[in-house]
Design a protein around this motif. Sequence first.
Motif, short mmCIF file in Angstrom:
data_model
loop_
_atom_site.label_atom_id
_atom_site.label_comp_id
_atom_site.label_asym_id
_atom_site.label_seq_id
_atom_site.Cartn_x
_atom_site.Cartn_y
_atom_site.Cartn_z
N UNK A 40 0.84 -1.21 0.00
CA UNK A 40 0.00 0.00 0.00
C UNK A 40 0.87 1.25 0.00
N UNK A 41 1.88 1.27 0.87
CA UNK A 41 2.76 2.44 0.97
C UNK A 41 3.49 2.70 -0.35
N UNK A 42 4.04 1.65 -0.93
CA UNK A 42 4.80 1.81 -2.18
C UNK A 42 3.91 2.30 -3.31
N UNK A 43 2.71 1.74 -3.42
CA UNK A 43 1.81 2.13 -4.50
C UNK A 43 1.33 3.56 -4.35
N UNK A 44 0.86 3.91 -3.16
CA UNK A 44 0.32 5.26 -2.96
C UNK A 44 1.41 6.32 -3.10
N UNK A 45 2.60 6.07 -2.54
CA UNK A 45 3.69 7.04 -2.64
C UNK A 45 4.14 7.20 -4.09
#
Length: 222
Positions: A115-120
């Motif tokens: 989630x963090x990698x995709x959103x960032x």
Amino acid sequence: MLESVFNAGTFSILSVCMALGAALLLGLVIAMAFKFTDTSGSNLAMILVVLPVLVAAVIMIVNGSLGTSVAVLGAFGLVRFRSAPGSAKEIAYIFFSMAVGLALGMGYISLSFMITALVLAVLVFLEKIGFSDNGSSERDLKVTIPEDLSYNGIFDDLFLQYTSKSNLRRVKTTNMGTMYELTYRVVMRQPEFDKELIDAIRCRNGNLSISLGLVQKEKNEL
């Protein structure tokens, strides 16, 4: 790969440390991304570091307890009404941090990293291409003219030359009614046209007061 590190709702010291450690690490990453994209000088970054840890801890505490869940929900409601409103970007980052904290509180460490990698990646990409930079060319223009000048269309030819969009937002009398203060919202064709527009207006309004500045955004955007 996306299995929870908590086995059947039970917690071990190792799994809790893994989840909270990942929450702290991802909170730090999110906070650094916020500081990279934020230009308002907000102090929210410090809160974003610990918010995933706090949310993950709360989810662990209320796991399987309906009564505790209701109590925590009421506490969150009180915090909301005691909080100052923020900008849309700040609220988005808060929800981002909470989503990561929720995933970690359930033990889904791999999912939280995804989630963090995709959103960032999406946020940084949109920032790089200037997707949210619609207001960078917008200006608030205030021009003072003598009362004997008709303000209707007085600067239309200049706006046609230097701006891509303009509208008259307000007319106010000033200096005991002997002058008009005109307030425009304009979108500059190019940022370097600012001085040229001011010089052109000065020749037309008798060198009276002119103010051209960036648009002040409302803090309560959401």
